[in-house]
Design a protein around this motif. Structure first.
Motif, PDB file in Angstrom:
ATOM      1  N   LYS A   1       0.806  -1.069  -0.070  1.00  0.00           N
ATOM      2  CA  LYS A   1       0.189   0.103   0.042  1.00  0.00           C
ATOM      3  C   LYS A   1       0.869   1.280  -0.149  1.00  0.00           C
ATOM      4  O   LYS A   1       0.315   2.432  -0.230  1.00  0.00           O
TER       5      LYS A   1
ATOM      6  N   SER B   1      -8.120  -1.207   3.864  1.00  0.00           N
ATOM      7  CA  SER B   1      -8.753  -1.141   2.377  1.00  0.00           C
ATOM      8  C   SER B   1      -7.616  -1.183   1.316  1.00  0.00           C
ATOM      9  O   SER B   1      -6.482  -1.220   1.421  1.00  0.00           O
TER      10      SER B   1
ATOM     11  N   ASN C   1      -6.143  -0.405  -1.257  1.00  0.00           N
ATOM     12  CA  ASN C   1      -5.807   0.804  -2.218  1.00  0.00           C
ATOM     13  C   ASN C   1      -4.569   1.421  -1.822  1.00  0.00           C
ATOM     14  O   ASN C   1      -3.881   1.180  -0.681  1.00  0.00           O
TER      15      ASN C   1
HETATM   16 MG    MG Z   1      -8.223   2.750   3.921  1.00  0.00          MG
END
Ligand code: MG
Ligand code: TXA
Length: 347
Positions: free
Chosen positions: A59, A151, A153
């Motif tokens: 990430k 998450s 992303n």
């Molecule tokens: Mg996040």
């Protein structure tokens, strides 16, 4: 937590072979993009320190930002947390499985790699059938086995609410960063979980989500105010997050037409209710209709932002949504996505 609404997605049936493959990936320390009811998570075996480190690397996330530990059920709370207050049990009983994360004092099992060195751990029991199937399969030997998943992303970018968003951003190996991307369809909630801090004297709201403040207060019979500055760090609160690459400006709906006019000559993308998009003569290169129902709006928000971000506009204008409890999480995400020049907060 699945109120009726136009276009309620039905998740595709769980693919047992894909889940089995994902569990093998997790066992050998790899990364799986996992559909949850909120957004896709980037999952690693929570007990495997090097796998957890690989999540941060994929990430580009700073190591002191804690991850959420996703558990199979409420019985796992005591494996990961200590001194669990009654309020946490009440909220877990009421909202799990579902889009609610509880921040609790950590147990020894919740290592520094998960918590960013803090004395607390975030726990959530996801409701999505694919996430549940994966946790079922992973916990055959140890019911408290869990996946750490932020998450899926790149740090600071819009969260993925579809597998295609993960493919476009992190991508699958060998060319990408994720060992296996599970495609469980569009996420039915669409924005990240509500986070409540229960590690202090009284519950505090760290991040609004689809479990609303009023629902939390009704379940607890007590107010749930915002966290103060002493609260545990949650990067989602501390800085611009969920941001498209294109500058985004929030505008009161009543001022939208004038703002579009004032920006004549710029390439604009607009997200607004249908009634505010009627002026087809405006110099807008991409427009999207903002759903009038907050549940639909949340479900579609990130896909709409991904779409408008890809339109090649110089600026995205978004009509500020209505006020009220059900809209609080949307204001939060849109404020974070907005650029400072527009008056949108960057926390
Ligand atoms: Mg996040
Ligand atoms: O809906 C969700 O919560 C999704 C799905 C995948 O479950 N996950 C998610 O993770 O949004 P992430 O890492 O993008 O955001 C989690 C937020 C971060 O702002 C993090 O700082 C906060 O949770 N958090 C996690 N553990 C915490 C802790 N111990 N104390 C305070 N905040 C914590």
């Amino acid at each position: 937590m699945s109120p009726p609404g136009e276009g309620s997605p039905v998740s595709p049936p769980v693919d047992a072979a894909a889940i089995a493959a994902a569990v093998r990936v997790l066992h050998r320390g790899g990364l799986v993009a996992l559909p949850t009811e909120t957004v896709y998570g980037l999952a690693a075996d929570a007990d495997n320190r090097s796998a957890v480190q690989a999540v941060f690397a994929a990430k580009g996330r700073p190591a002191d930002h804690p991850l959420i530990v996703h558990v199979r059920d409420g019985a796992a709370i005591d494996a990961w947390a200590r001194e669990v207050p009654q309020a946490a049990r009440t909220l877990a009983a009421r909202f799990w499985p579902g889009p609610l994360t509880l921040v609790l004092r950590r147990s020894a099992r919740a290592h520094d790699g998960l918590t960013g060195g803090q004395d607390t751990v975030g726990l959530r029991c996801p409701a999505h059938p694919w996430a549940r199937a994966l946790l079922e399969a992973l916990t055959q030997q140890d019911p408290a086995r869990a996946v750490a998943a932020p998450s899926a992303n790149s740090f600071g970018r819009i969260s993925p609410s579809q597998a295609a968003h993960v493919r476009a951003d992190l991508g699958e190996k060998p060319s990408g960063k994720v060992d296996l991307i599970l495609d469980g369809g569009a996420c039915p909630v669409g924005i990240e979980s509500t986070i409540v801090d229960l590690s202090g004297d009284a519950p505090r709201l760290l991040r609004p989500g689809s479990v609303t403040r009023e629902q939390l207060q009704a379940a607890l019979g007590a107010p749930v105010p915002d966290a103060d500055s002493d609260a545990p760090r949650a990067p989602g609160r501390l800085e611009s997050h969920y941001a498209p690459r294109t500058p985004l400006e929030l505008v009161d709906e009543g001022a939208l037409a004038a703002r579009i006019n004032a920006l004549r000559g710029e390439r604009l993308a607009v997200l607004a209710p249908a009634r505010a998009l009627l002026d087809r003569g405006a110099p807008v290169i991409a427009r999207a209709i903002a759903p009038s129902d907050p549940v639909d709006y949340a479900r579609r928000l990130y896909a709409l932002l991904h779409e408008l971000d890809a339109a090649g506009a110089g600026r995205i204008l978004v009509a500020r949504p209505p006020q009220g409890d059900a809209w609080e999480a949307l204001h939060d995400r849109l404020n974070r996505a907005a650029t400072p020049a527009s008056g949108g907060e960057r926390l």
